[in-house]
Design an enzyme around this catalytic site. Structure first.
Site, PDB file in Angstrom:
ATOM      1  CG  ASP A 228      44.157  35.031  45.584  1.00 34.91           C
ATOM      2  OD1 ASP A 228      43.336  34.636  44.888  1.00 34.91           O
ATOM      3  OD2 ASP A 228      44.333  36.184  45.198  1.00 34.91           O
ATOM      4  CB  ALA A 229      45.428  32.620  51.712  1.00 33.44           C
TER       5      ALA A 229
END
Length: 284
Positions: A228-229
């Site tokens: 999620d980055a």
């Protein structure tokens, strides 16, 4: 668009004369530029641009445009992509149990809001096969856990190759995609609520409600090995109040996820997103 176009997405070290050199390549070969946008990241020392021109009347055949431009790009130290507007990308949508983003993407594609084909849906649960059957899309149920992950991801890759998939959309696919898979197929867009990293794991809306949050949001980004980055493509938020119950937060959150994911996918399909480092420039 009636007449097909070509689009170049370019990033290179900033230097004098870049706009002139790129534009002259198109002009010298009889092209008519219809869109041009650029951005300079002075901190990174990078020049980034998107330039689109009509292929009608362009002197170079499609199959040699890339090689011809590369002769200009190499001395500039440029990274570049070439896309044609009449090449229709093929999407695979990955889902788990939630159907709101899946329905929305299919509806927008059927309504011709997105220039794409959706020949394949993959899920780690069987529940959404009914949706695939409803729209005549092939559905593959591939259950996955920590013990069979490598084996099952190999099946994913085989299917992507079989269906000639250009882009994977994780439409609430509640599994972590391995770094090995991403290295072999990096064209992946993910959507999630923007409570991260404060409310990770299960029931984030319940925990956000208990905390009394005032804003909820959604983020669409490219998948990278760091969970999620990845580079962010699109985000949006709603304000909430003390009158909103958990059900209201969930409903508003789903609305945002639909819209934000659709925007991100559309921008990608229109070749308007240029990734550099862990950031994006979005040429709207």
């Amino acid at each position: 668009m009636i007449h097909p176009t070509a689009t170049l997405l370019i990033s290179c070290p900033d230097q004098r004369g870049l706009v002139a050199k790129i534009a002259n390549f198109i002009y010298a070969n009889g092209g008519n530029i219809i869109h041009a946008d650029q951005h300079t990241d002075f901190a990174a020392g990078l020049f980034l641009t998107r330039i689109e021109w009509q292929l009608e009347g362009f002197n170079l055949p499609r199959d040699i445009i890339g090689a011809a431009f590369n002769a200009i790009a190499q001395p500039l130290g440029a990274k570049w992509e070439l896309h044609f507007s009449d090449t229709i990308p093929r999407l695979a949508i990955w889902v788990s149990r939630q159907d709101h983003c899946l329905y929305d993407l299919i509806w927008r594609q059927r309504a011709k809001e997105m220039a794409a084909e959706i020949p394949l849906i993959i899920s780690n649960h069987p529940h959404l096969k009914v949706v695939a059957d409803q729209f005549g899309i092939d559905f593959h149920h591939i259950p996955i856990n920590k013990d069979n992950k490598a084996e099952q991801e190999a099946k994913h890759l085989e299917l992507l190759q079989q269906y000639q998939i250009d882009l994977v959309v994780l439409a609430k696919y509640m599994q972590i995609v391995s770094s090995d898979f991403i290295s072999k197929f990096p064209q992946i867009i993910n959507i999630h609520h923007s409570f991260l990293p404060a409310f990770v794991g299960a029931n984030p809306y319940h925990r956000a409600f208990e905390r009394g949050v005032k804003v909820i949001g959604a983020t669409a980004h490219y998948a990278t090995p760091e969970l999620d980055a990845g580079p962010i493509i699109e985000q949006d938020v709603f304000r909430v109040s003390h009158r909103d119950e958990v059900e209201d937060l969930i409903r508003k959150g789903k609305d945002l996820e639909r819209v934000v994911l659709a925007r991100a996918v559309r921008l990608h399909l229109q070749n308007r997103v240029l990734v550099y480092g862990n950031r994006t420039v979005v040429f709207e």
